[in-house]
Design an enzyme around this catalytic site. Structure first.
Site, PDB file in Angstrom:
ATOM      1  CG  ASN A  17       9.321  56.819  83.758  1.00 44.70           C
ATOM      2  OD1 ASN A  17       7.940  56.461  83.926  1.00 44.70           O
ATOM      3  ND2 ASN A  17       9.866  56.775  85.346  1.00 44.70           N
ATOM      4  CG  ASN A 111      10.239  65.185  88.503  1.00 46.37           C
ATOM      5  OD1 ASN A 111      10.889  64.150  88.487  1.00 46.37           O
ATOM      6  ND2 ASN A 111       9.555  65.294  90.275  1.00 46.37           N
ATOM      7  CG  HIS A 113       7.800  61.960  93.962  1.00 42.28           C
ATOM      8  ND1 HIS A 113       8.620  62.606  94.572  1.00 42.28           N
ATOM      9  CD2 HIS A 113       7.750  61.850  94.971  1.00 42.28           C
ATOM     10  CE1 HIS A 113       9.282  61.909  95.732  1.00 42.28           C
ATOM     11  NE2 HIS A 113       8.302  61.590  96.326  1.00 42.28           N
TER      12      HIS A 113
HETATM   13  C1  GRF Z   1      11.445  57.068  88.895  1.00 39.85           C
HETATM   14  O1  GRF Z   1      10.513  56.135  89.879  1.00 39.85           O
HETATM   15  C2  GRF Z   1      11.104  58.509  88.549  1.00 39.85           C
HETATM   16  O2  GRF Z   1       9.801  58.323  89.889  1.00 39.85           O
HETATM   17  C3  GRF Z   1      11.685  59.171  89.720  1.00 39.85           C
HETATM   18  O3  GRF Z   1      12.696  58.069  89.140  1.00 39.85           O
HETATM   19  C4  GRF Z   1      12.756  57.098  88.383  1.00 39.85           C
HETATM   20  C5  GRF Z   1      13.228  57.391  87.016  1.00 39.85           C
HETATM   21  O4  GRF Z   1      13.347  55.157  86.575  1.00 39.85           O
HETATM   22  N1  GRF Z   1      11.767  60.529  89.261  1.00 39.85           N
HETATM   23  P1  GRF Z   1      13.754  56.045  84.730  1.00 39.85           P
HETATM   24  O5  GRF Z   1      14.862  56.757  85.052  1.00 39.85           O
HETATM   25  O6  GRF Z   1      12.567  56.719  84.419  1.00 39.85           O
HETATM   26  O7  GRF Z   1      13.415  54.013  84.876  1.00 39.85           O
END
Ligand code: GRF
Length: 212
Positions: A17, A111, A113
């Site tokens: 992300n 955040n 989720h």
């Molecule tokens: C994502 O699935 C997010 O929804 C959750 O943690 C994960 C993080 O993934 N909170 P990344 O480290 O961004 O690949």
């Protein structure tokens, strides 16, 4: 124009992300924002490597390195202040953010989720547990939620959500992959709205001014 977002990221994992947000900033899709620091409780986290590759200060800070919760919290606040952060993005951060930080950054912490909150959220609902619970429930729709962070896990006001269809043959793993793909669009979109000053928060109510 809104004040420019100076984002501190808290993350524990691979940081896909964060990569999506960085790419949107670098492509100019998100203007008026920069990531000023990436903080992880996990020294091996891929997200720290990603930050270094992009010339962003990558900081390992774990509760284990401090004598008490309040010492740790104070250290985090010092890191945030030193980096000039005015906004916090949680992206797969596996720790609860201390209430003092929530208070200092009220309505300035988001955040993501991997489900449609308020369903499938709260303590214990993280990672694959979320997708296992969705599949077990028989629900045909899941999705991703960007929300403000308050003192309770996954309970802050919702900013944006996007649905994902659950196929009959989905496993937690296939569903997780589909949701993650949606997250990579949703999170940059949410940050862009904040950077453009289009998210108006009044008490626990979030209003979005028309997107360009
Ligand atoms: C994502 O699935 C997010 O929804 C959750 O943690 C994960 C993080 O993934 N909170 P990344 O480290 O961004 O690949």
């Amino acid at each position: 124009m809104a004040d420019s977002l100076k984002i501190a990221v808290f993350a524990s994992g691979k940081g896909s992300n964060v990569r999506a947000i960085l790419e949107a900033i670098e492509a100019g899709t998100i203007r008026n924002a920069a990531i000023v620091s990436v903080i992880s409780n996990n020294s091996d986290a891929g997200v720290l490597t990603l930050a270094r590759e992009h010339g962003i200060p990558a900081i390992h800070a774990s509760r284990k390195g401090y004598g008490s919760d309040s010492d740790f919290c104070r250290a985090l606040i010092e890191i945030l202040n030193a980096s000039g952060a005015n906004f916090i993005v949680l992206a797969g951060y596996m720790k609860k953010v201390d209430a003092e930080i929530v208070r200092a950054f009220r309505n300035r912490i988001v955040n993501i989720h991997p489900a449609l909150l308020p369903d499938f959220g709260g303590p214990g609902m993280y990672g694959m547990h979320v997708h296992e619970a969705v599949i077990k429930s028989g629900k045909k729709i899941s999705g991703a939620t960007v929300h403000l962070v308050d003192e309770e896990y996954d309970r802050g006001p919702i900013v944006l959500q996007q649905q994902v269809a659950v196929a009959d043959d989905d496993t937690p793993e296939t569903l997780a992959a589909k949701v993650l793909q949606v997250e990579h669009e949703l999170y940059p979109r949410a940050i862009r709205l904040f950077a453009e000053g289009k998210i108006i928060i009044h008490e626990r109510h979030v209003r979005i001014e028309q997107e360009a």
